[in-house]
Structures are given as C-alpha cells and as structure tokens.
Motif scaffolding. Structure first.
Motif, mmCIF file in Angstrom:
data_model
loop_
_atom_site.group_PDB
_atom_site.id
_atom_site.type_symbol
_atom_site.label_atom_id
_atom_site.label_comp_id
_atom_site.label_asym_id
_atom_site.label_seq_id
_atom_site.Cartn_x
_atom_site.Cartn_y
_atom_site.Cartn_z
ATOM 1 N N GLY A 202 0.792 -1.296 -0.104
ATOM 2 C CA GLY A 202 0.023 -0.026 -0.034
ATOM 3 C C GLY A 202 0.711 1.370 0.234
ATOM 4 O O GLY A 202 0.482 2.251 -0.548
ATOM 5 N N HIS A 203 2.108 1.369 0.776
ATOM 6 C CA HIS A 203 2.503 2.586 1.077
ATOM 7 C C HIS A 203 3.472 3.073 -0.096
ATOM 8 O O HIS A 203 4.321 3.861 -0.040
ATOM 9 N N LYS A 204 3.560 2.149 -1.364
ATOM 10 C CA LYS A 204 4.211 2.243 -2.616
ATOM 11 C C LYS A 204 3.399 3.043 -3.545
ATOM 12 O O LYS A 204 3.618 3.169 -4.752
ATOM 13 N N VAL A 205 2.050 2.770 -3.037
ATOM 14 C CA VAL A 205 1.207 3.452 -4.159
ATOM 15 C C VAL A 205 -0.009 4.485 -3.651
ATOM 16 O O VAL A 205 -1.093 4.440 -3.970
ATOM 17 N N PHE A 206 0.544 5.262 -2.652
ATOM 18 C CA PHE A 206 -0.070 6.473 -2.020
ATOM 19 C C PHE A 206 -1.262 6.014 -1.172
ATOM 20 O O PHE A 206 -2.090 6.759 -0.810
ATOM 21 N N ALA A 207 -1.024 4.865 -0.485
ATOM 22 C CA ALA A 207 -1.882 4.290 0.371
ATOM 23 C C ALA A 207 -0.985 4.214 2.107
ATOM 24 O O ALA A 207 0.143 4.613 1.967
ATOM 25 N N PRO A 208 -1.657 3.864 3.135
ATOM 26 C CA PRO A 208 -0.986 3.842 4.349
ATOM 27 C C PRO A 208 0.135 2.969 4.447
ATOM 28 O O PRO A 208 -0.081 1.822 3.552
ATOM 29 N N LYS A 209 0.837 2.994 5.349
ATOM 30 C CA LYS A 209 1.754 1.707 5.562
ATOM 31 C C LYS A 209 1.022 0.790 6.340
ATOM 32 O O LYS A 209 0.007 0.972 7.003
ATOM 33 N N GLY A 210 1.325 -0.546 6.345
ATOM 34 C CA GLY A 210 0.864 -1.536 7.020
ATOM 35 C C GLY A 210 -0.628 -2.515 6.523
ATOM 36 O O GLY A 210 -0.928 -2.917 7.038
ATOM 37 N N VAL A 211 -0.406 -2.100 5.249
ATOM 38 C CA VAL A 211 -1.442 -2.756 4.335
ATOM 39 C C VAL A 211 -0.861 -3.200 2.921
ATOM 40 O O VAL A 211 -0.163 -2.408 2.328
ATOM 41 N N GLY A 212 -1.267 -4.388 2.424
ATOM 42 C CA GLY A 212 -0.966 -4.809 1.076
ATOM 43 C C GLY A 212 -1.882 -5.979 0.704
ATOM 44 O O GLY A 212 -2.854 -6.183 1.407
ATOM 45 N N ALA A 213 -1.640 -6.686 -0.305
ATOM 46 C CA ALA A 213 -2.208 -7.536 -0.820
ATOM 47 C C ALA A 213 -1.236 -8.910 -1.427
ATOM 48 O O ALA A 213 -0.382 -8.471 -1.907
ATOM 49 N N LEU A 214 -1.904 -10.021 -1.249
ATOM 50 C CA LEU A 214 -1.215 -11.037 -2.402
ATOM 51 C C LEU A 214 -2.175 -11.625 -3.186
ATOM 52 O O LEU A 214 -3.561 -12.062 -2.576
ATOM 53 N N ILE A 215 -2.255 -11.190 -4.480
ATOM 54 C CA ILE A 215 -3.033 -11.642 -5.565
ATOM 55 C C ILE A 215 -2.906 -13.010 -5.869
ATOM 56 O O ILE A 215 -1.642 -13.427 -6.514
ATOM 57 N N THR A 216 -3.894 -13.886 -5.829
ATOM 58 C CA THR A 216 -3.551 -15.409 -6.336
ATOM 59 C C THR A 216 -4.449 -15.887 -7.519
ATOM 60 O O THR A 216 -5.505 -15.986 -7.441
ATOM 61 N N ARG A 217 -3.897 -15.788 -8.500
ATOM 62 C CA ARG A 217 -4.940 -16.086 -9.681
ATOM 63 C C ARG A 217 -5.192 -17.684 -9.665
ATOM 64 O O ARG A 217 -4.283 -18.477 -9.499
ATOM 65 N N ARG A 218 -6.330 -18.001 -10.015
ATOM 66 C CA ARG A 218 -6.604 -19.319 -10.094
ATOM 67 C C ARG A 218 -6.522 -19.721 -11.484
ATOM 68 O O ARG A 218 -6.291 -19.215 -12.507
ATOM 69 N N ARG A 219 -5.882 -21.164 -11.610
ATOM 70 C CA ARG A 219 -5.744 -21.605 -12.976
ATOM 71 C C ARG A 219 -6.950 -22.614 -13.472
ATOM 72 O O ARG A 219 -7.190 -23.679 -13.086
ATOM 73 N N LEU A 244 -9.617 -7.932 10.315
ATOM 74 C CA LEU A 244 -9.002 -7.195 9.188
ATOM 75 C C LEU A 244 -9.214 -5.749 9.678
ATOM 76 O O LEU A 244 -10.228 -5.298 10.224
ATOM 77 N N PRO A 245 -8.055 -5.084 9.188
ATOM 78 C CA PRO A 245 -7.982 -3.668 9.488
ATOM 79 C C PRO A 245 -8.594 -2.463 8.307
ATOM 80 O O PRO A 245 -8.260 -2.288 7.236
ATOM 81 N N VAL A 246 -9.971 -2.608 8.491
ATOM 82 C CA VAL A 246 -10.964 -2.296 7.530
ATOM 83 C C VAL A 246 -10.619 -0.767 6.784
ATOM 84 O O VAL A 246 -10.579 -0.518 5.745
ATOM 85 N N ALA A 247 -10.179 0.275 7.820
ATOM 86 C CA ALA A 247 -9.755 1.326 7.419
ATOM 87 C C ALA A 247 -8.503 1.460 6.265
ATOM 88 O O ALA A 247 -8.487 1.985 5.271
ATOM 89 N N LEU A 248 -7.639 0.538 6.730
ATOM 90 C CA LEU A 248 -6.315 0.404 5.652
ATOM 91 C C LEU A 248 -6.729 -0.255 4.424
ATOM 92 O O LEU A 248 -6.216 0.038 3.252
ATOM 93 N N ILE A 249 -7.426 -1.200 4.689
ATOM 94 C CA ILE A 249 -8.000 -1.896 3.425
ATOM 95 C C ILE A 249 -8.821 -1.017 2.373
ATOM 96 O O ILE A 249 -8.487 -1.035 1.267
ATOM 97 N N ALA A 250 -9.707 -0.383 2.794
ATOM 98 C CA ALA A 250 -10.607 0.508 2.145
ATOM 99 C C ALA A 250 -9.887 1.691 1.595
ATOM 100 O O ALA A 250 -9.979 1.951 0.277
ATOM 101 N N ALA A 251 -8.760 2.218 2.279
ATOM 102 C CA ALA A 251 -7.763 3.147 1.679
ATOM 103 C C ALA A 251 -6.752 2.630 0.640
ATOM 104 O O ALA A 251 -6.486 3.251 -0.350
ATOM 105 N N LEU A 252 -6.489 1.304 0.607
ATOM 106 C CA LEU A 252 -5.797 0.463 -0.410
ATOM 107 C C LEU A 252 -6.650 0.649 -1.654
ATOM 108 O O LEU A 252 -6.180 0.703 -2.626
ATOM 109 N N GLY A 253 -8.008 0.219 -1.388
ATOM 110 C CA GLY A 253 -8.808 -0.028 -2.553
ATOM 111 C C GLY A 253 -8.961 1.354 -3.216
ATOM 112 O O GLY A 253 -8.898 1.597 -4.492
ATOM 113 N N GLU A 254 -9.180 2.541 -2.336
ATOM 114 C CA GLU A 254 -9.141 3.885 -3.193
ATOM 115 C C GLU A 254 -7.893 4.143 -4.013
ATOM 116 O O GLU A 254 -8.039 4.460 -5.042
#
Length: 377
Positions: A202-219, A244-254
């Motif tokens: 998150g904090h490399k794309v203008f969101a807060p520190k302490g949040v991120g994601a792992l995207i796992t594509r299905r085959r 879940l840290p809802v505020a951090l997650i919502a900020a990452l989504g935005e």
C-alpha cells in the motif's frame, strides 16, 4: 524550509482522496468486518469487498483472488513459504529467483534452502534485468516456483515479465512477482494471466503503511496450493487470519482505483520531472544505472564522478531528500547486493544514489541541485 522529498521508492505520500477514505473508516465506519449481527459490521464488510474489487481490477482478477496482508513483505513470505508443503508433497523442490530481489524475497528462499529445497538465482547484466532465455535454461521438471520482481526498488529497472511468463509456457511452475514498486504504475505487465501470484504494498502506491495484498490467480478452477504461515480465525480464506484492518483496506482500494484512473496523468508528470532533472545534470559528469529504456519514469539511480553517495546525500540534504538504496537495508553500510549483481565494484556501488519522485512531488530547483554537485566535484 523542508527539502523536497525525492525518496518515493521508499514510501509515497498519502493521496488526499485516500486520506479521506482512511479517516472515515477510522472514525465513523469503525465496525468489525466479521460482525454479522448489525449494520456496522455489514458496512465494514461491504467496504472490504469493494476494496477487493478495486485492487483486483488493477490486474484483472476477481475479488476472491485478493488476499489482504500487512504489506508486500508478508505477501512475499506467504507466496514463497506457503508452498513449502506442496513442494514436500510433490517432490518438486527446485526454486528459481534472481540475484536482485528484495530481501523480503531472498530471505524466504534462504529459509526454504535450509529446509532441503534447491534454489537457482538468475544473474543479471549491467542492464539490471533477467534474460528470458536464462529462465528457460534454468527450468527443470521439478521446478515448483519462479519468483521475479516486476521492477527493482533500487534501479527502477522493469523486468521483462511478459517474456519471462512466456518462457514458462507448458511448464507447471508457479510464477510469483513482487510488484511493490510497479503495482498501479506499470499496469499492463501484471495483467498477464500466466502470473500466478502478485505481491502488493500500500505505501508504495499512495496508501497507508501496514496494508498490502497477495493476488492469487486461479488456473481454471484450481487455486495455488498455499498454506498459511499463522493460524486462528479463518479470515482471508484461512490464509491470513486476524481481524481485518478495514480502514487500511478501504484506503488501499481507493488508492488502487485512483492509480488506474489517473495513470496517464501521473506518468506524464513523472516523465516531465525526469526530463528537467536530466537536463540540469547535462553539464556534470554522471552515469545512470541500468538499461534506461527499461527504467520507470519516476526513478534515477545515478552516480557522479568522484563523489561518494553518503557525502552527496549530506551535501544535498537541505535541498532534496534522497537515498542510496533500499530503505529496508539503509542501516547497512555494505554495498548494495543489487548493484553488485549488476557487475559494479564496491566503490562504484557506493557512489550511486537513488532519486525517486511521484506525481505529487512539487517543483524541484534542479539548477540549485546541479550547482551544489558541481561545487563538490
């Protein structure tokens, strides 16, 4: 006056729109996403699901392929160490990565190596990127995982992800990329369906520190056979339990949604800053690091003849705030493993500084910066 902040590869400023979302879910919509008996919990769950959609849309995946974490370091660990059991069960215990990865990738590989896995670390040349043919040559029947970053945090060099993904055609190995530096910036490469896992910070794309994601594509209908690193609660499909840290997650989504909507304007602003900076440096004796046709528009890794990076950083500290490598290893005075892997001597590596900016960076007096460097030379 404060110096102009030019260390956006270490962390980015918080986007004003992202800040508004963050504050709203910290103060007004503070419900627990797991609370199913009232509207506070329902609205929190809706915010998290919307954020999954927003993050997934950046790379073209569905909401159930997005796992929220504390950041790219945790995501990298889950993607790599989470395959330990699959490797032992199938006998596929060969792993491939590169010599220029972030420590958050290199150290989990070292942990698996101590557990009986074999690791091939692909070399890079002076350009700072991996040749797809080198990946093809390293593949074995028992290769379980390939992990290659999207963009290097020190040099800004983009790896040829599409070509690297194509090199895996017909091979079952999982492909993971640490996209901390490029998610939401270099959009197209991460949309390749052959990339199985993507780590986001998150904090490399203008969101807060302490949040991120792992995207796992299905085959098809199959998910990557990850196992959790911690247990308790069952959240995030049991792979990352805890409230879940809802505020951090919502900020990452935005932040993710804005990254797509504003991508062209942001890129243009970053390119303009780069052109002015290089124009100011033309009268100096300097050398850029890496293949410049592959470097992201907001990064300059550069050395100036006769100047040590530490001395340069100190001399410029009242004008600009810059670094000489990864923030995660800034306490270390050893030469950068990334620059050494690109063939530099210790002295050459120690002369390099990293200058990184963003679309929110104010105008810089590059003329004054260049003049200060000239006085030191």
């Amino acid at each position: 006056m404060n110096p102009v902040y030019l260390d956006c590869n270490a962390t980015t400023p918080l986007d004003p729109q992202v800040r508004e979302v963050l504050v709203r879910y910290l103060t007004d919509e503070f419900g627990n996403e797991g609370s199913r008996t009232h509207e506070y919990g329902a609205r929190a769950k809706q915010a998290v699901q919307r954020a999954r959609d927003q993050v997934g849309a950046v790379v073209g995946v569905k909401r159930d392929e997005v796992i929220f974490t504390s950041g790219a370091t945790e995501s990298n660990n889950l993607a790599i160490l989470g395959l330990r059991e699959a490797g032992h069960a199938t006998g596929r215990k060969h792993l491939i990565t590169t010599a220029i990865e972030h420590k958050a990738v290199l150290e989990p590989f070292e942990a698996l190596e101590r557990d009986g896995f074999e690791v091939t670390r692909l070399a890079v040349g002076a350009g700072g990127y991996v040749e797809p043919d080198a990946l093809k040559a390293a593949l074995r029947d028992d290769t379980l995982l390939v992990s290659i970053m999207q963009a290097n945090n020190e040099t800004g060099v983009l790896q040829p992800l599409k070509e690297l993904a194509s090199a895996l055609d017909g091979h079952p190995a999982y492909l993971h990329t640490d996209a901390a530096q490029g998610f939401g910036k270099d959009l197209e490469s991460l949309r390749d369906p052959r990339i199985d896992m993507i780590s986001v910070s998150g904090h490399k794309v203008f969101a807060p520190k302490g949040v991120g994601a792992l995207i796992t594509r299905r085959r098809g209908y199959e998910r990557v056979p990850l196992k959790p690193l911690v247990y308790g609660g069952g959240q995030e499909r049991g792979l990352r339990p805890g409230t879940l840290p809802v505020a951090l997650i919502a900020a990452l989504g935005e932040a993710a949604e804005l990254a797509v909507c504003d991508n062209s304007a942001r890129l243009a602003r970053c390119k303009a800053i780069r052109e002015v900076a290089l124009g100011a440096f033309r009268g100096l004796s300097f050398k850029l690091t890496g293949e410049q046709t592959r470097v992201m528009s907001h990064v300059l890794n550069v050395s100036f003849r006769g100047l040590d990076s530490e001395a340069l950083i100190v001399a410029l500290k009242d004008l600009i705030a810059i670094s000489n490598g990864s923030a995660c290893t800034s306490a270390s005075y050893t030469p950068s493993h990334v620059l050494k892997a690109m063939g530099m001597t210790d002295d050459q590596a120690n002369a390099c500084v990293r200058i990184s900016w963003c679309h929110m960076t104010p105008d810089v007096d590059w003329g004054a910066v260049a003049e200060r460097i000239r006085m030191l030379s």
